[in-house]
Design a protein around this motif. Structure first.
Motif, PDB file in Angstrom:
ATOM      1  N   ILE A  86       0.863  -1.220   0.144  1.00 51.02           N
ATOM      2  CA  ILE A  86       0.059   0.054   0.078  1.00 51.02           C
ATOM      3  C   ILE A  86       1.112   1.312   0.093  1.00 51.02           C
ATOM      4  O   ILE A  86       0.520   2.173  -0.759  1.00 51.02           O
ATOM      5  N   THR A  87       1.838   1.355   0.795  1.00 52.40           N
ATOM      6  CA  THR A  87       2.845   2.313   0.767  1.00 52.40           C
ATOM      7  C   THR A  87       3.451   2.261  -0.443  1.00 52.40           C
ATOM      8  O   THR A  87       3.717   3.827  -0.883  1.00 52.40           O
ATOM      9  N   GLY A  88       3.808   1.371  -0.791  1.00 50.15           N
ATOM     10  CA  GLY A  88       4.736   1.632  -2.318  1.00 50.15           C
ATOM     11  C   GLY A  88       3.632   2.350  -3.456  1.00 50.15           C
ATOM     12  O   GLY A  88       4.163   3.128  -4.184  1.00 50.15           O
ATOM     13  N   THR A  89       2.548   1.822  -3.431  1.00 48.47           N
ATOM     14  CA  THR A  89       1.527   2.601  -4.571  1.00 48.47           C
ATOM     15  C   THR A  89       1.464   3.961  -4.075  1.00 48.47           C
ATOM     16  O   THR A  89       1.441   4.787  -5.175  1.00 48.47           O
ATOM     17  N   MET A  90       1.101   4.285  -2.895  1.00 52.13           N
ATOM     18  CA  MET A  90       0.798   5.790  -2.374  1.00 52.13           C
ATOM     19  C   MET A  90       2.145   6.346  -2.841  1.00 52.13           C
ATOM     20  O   MET A  90       2.029   7.614  -3.408  1.00 52.13           O
ATOM     21  N   ALA A  91       3.271   6.171  -2.529  1.00 47.37           N
ATOM     22  CA  ALA A  91       4.672   6.912  -2.550  1.00 47.37           C
ATOM     23  C   ALA A  91       4.801   6.935  -4.288  1.00 47.37           C
ATOM     24  O   ALA A  91       5.056   8.333  -4.665  1.00 47.37           O
ATOM     25  N   TYR A  92       4.655   5.946  -5.000  1.00 48.44           N
ATOM     26  CA  TYR A  92       4.770   5.789  -6.477  1.00 48.44           C
ATOM     27  C   TYR A  92       3.712   6.990  -6.953  1.00 48.44           C
ATOM     28  O   TYR A  92       4.236   7.754  -7.915  1.00 48.44           O
ATOM     29  N   VAL A 141       7.672   6.482   6.205  1.00 50.29           N
ATOM     30  CA  VAL A 141       6.771   7.192   5.143  1.00 50.29           C
ATOM     31  C   VAL A 141       7.143   8.526   5.152  1.00 50.29           C
ATOM     32  O   VAL A 141       7.135   9.072   3.834  1.00 50.29           O
ATOM     33  N   SER A 142       7.475   9.296   6.110  1.00 48.37           N
ATOM     34  CA  SER A 142       7.790  10.772   5.945  1.00 48.37           C
ATOM     35  C   SER A 142       9.095  10.793   5.297  1.00 48.37           C
ATOM     36  O   SER A 142       9.344  11.654   4.344  1.00 48.37           O
ATOM     37  N   VAL A 148      14.501  13.782  -0.694  1.00 44.39           N
ATOM     38  CA  VAL A 148      15.556  13.254  -0.587  1.00 44.39           C
ATOM     39  C   VAL A 148      15.583  11.831  -1.105  1.00 44.39           C
ATOM     40  O   VAL A 148      16.590  11.142  -1.236  1.00 44.39           O
ATOM     41  N   THR A 149      14.312  11.237  -1.314  1.00 44.10           N
ATOM     42  CA  THR A 149      14.224   9.880  -1.741  1.00 44.10           C
ATOM     43  C   THR A 149      14.160   9.899  -3.154  1.00 44.10           C
ATOM     44  O   THR A 149      13.385  10.718  -3.615  1.00 44.10           O
ATOM     45  N   PRO A 150      15.217   9.133  -3.731  1.00 45.99           N
ATOM     46  CA  PRO A 150      15.042   9.419  -5.213  1.00 45.99           C
ATOM     47  C   PRO A 150      13.930   8.604  -5.830  1.00 45.99           C
ATOM     48  O   PRO A 150      13.390   7.634  -5.268  1.00 45.99           O
ATOM     49  N   LEU A 151      13.603   8.837  -6.909  1.00 47.94           N
ATOM     50  CA  LEU A 151      12.231   8.334  -7.680  1.00 47.94           C
ATOM     51  C   LEU A 151      12.445   6.889  -7.826  1.00 47.94           C
ATOM     52  O   LEU A 151      11.743   5.845  -7.785  1.00 47.94           O
ATOM     53  N   LEU A 152      13.769   6.338  -8.114  1.00 42.12           N
ATOM     54  CA  LEU A 152      14.046   5.063  -8.325  1.00 42.12           C
ATOM     55  C   LEU A 152      13.877   4.155  -7.286  1.00 42.12           C
ATOM     56  O   LEU A 152      13.419   3.098  -7.334  1.00 42.12           O
ATOM     57  N   VAL A 153      13.986   4.751  -5.986  1.00 45.51           N
ATOM     58  CA  VAL A 153      13.582   3.839  -4.579  1.00 45.51           C
ATOM     59  C   VAL A 153      11.944   3.461  -4.799  1.00 45.51           C
ATOM     60  O   VAL A 153      11.459   2.451  -4.488  1.00 45.51           O
TER      61      VAL A 153
END
Length: 246
Positions: A86-92, A141-142, A148-153
């Protein structure tokens, strides 16, 4: 006069439901059978419907845990993997600026899944571990949503959703099989999740055109169907009845 009266409605439609071209086709040319525009509107309506449904989709599960004061039959490992997906979908989705109607339910599912995870720990006598789980998650999540978190992550997280979803559902299915019942698993939540993931296949393709997102929901639907099938199969089985038979 009629045009000015329709202006507020027009703005709402343009903002939430359809582009200007479709609004003109529907309300100026009265072309209500224009397929591309119908797909857009259907996708938007489904998307917002899924989001509204997601506000309460896992509440039956939460209430069932609280009512029973037990987390029997629920796998905490499965909850962690589901939360990861769920977190991956939200962040992406946020990183790619997808419309809220394409992913909004992830926000509400995340909050409810967090509550379930905490309750599982709490009813197993690990309240402190449950609180630590919440703190660590929100910090993570923050960080994920920060610049600072790359899009690749987050892209890698989204790609990892498929194995995470598969393993999480297999963990829950395995626990159901070993127990011979679904314990405190809520049938309402299971069936709503299954229906929502099916609808999301269409909305993902329509609103984002992202094949990775769509494939994630295809996998999710297949896995959710397994749990739904178990709920039906073990419908008349309960922990108490199982113990009585033994």
């Amino acid at each position: 006069m009629a045009t000015s009266a329709m202006e507020p409605l027009r703005q709402i439609f343009l903002q939430y439901l359809m582009p200007e071209e479709c609004f003109d086709r529907f309300f100026l040319h009265l072309d209500f059978l224009h397929v591309p525009c119908l797909k857009i509107v259907l996708s938007k309506v489904l998307g917002f419907g899924i989001i509204l449904g997601s506000v309460m989709v896992k509440l039956p599960q939460v209430f069932k845990l609280i009512g029973a004061k037990s987390a029997e039959g629920l796998s905490f490992g499965a909850i962690l993997l589901e939360l990861f997906a769920i977190t991956g979908t939200m962040a992406y989705s946020i990183a790619n600026s997808f419309p809220f109607s394409a992913w909004g339910e992830a926000l509400f599912l995340m909050l409810q899944t967090l509550a379930i995870g905490f309750l599982i720990q709490h009813y197993r006598g690990n309240t402190l571990a449950g609180l630590l789980f919440l703190v660590v998650y929100f910090c993570t999540v923050s960080l994920l949503l920060s610049p600072v978190t790359p899009l690749l992550v987050v892209t890698t997280m989204q790609a990892s959703n498929m194995p995470a979803i598969i393993v999480s559902r297999l963990l829950q299915a395995g626990m159901n099989y070993r127990n011979g019942h679904t314990g405190q698993l809520s049938a309402v939540s299971v069936f709503l999740l299954f229906a929502g993931s099916l609808a999301r296949i269409f909305t993902s393709l329509q609103e984002t055109g992202d094949s990775l997102m769509a494939l994630t929901y295809v996998i999710s639907s297949c896995c959710n169907s397994l749990i739904a099938a178990q709920v039906l199969y073990y419908w008349n089985c309960s922990p108490a009845l199982r113990k009585k038979r033994e």
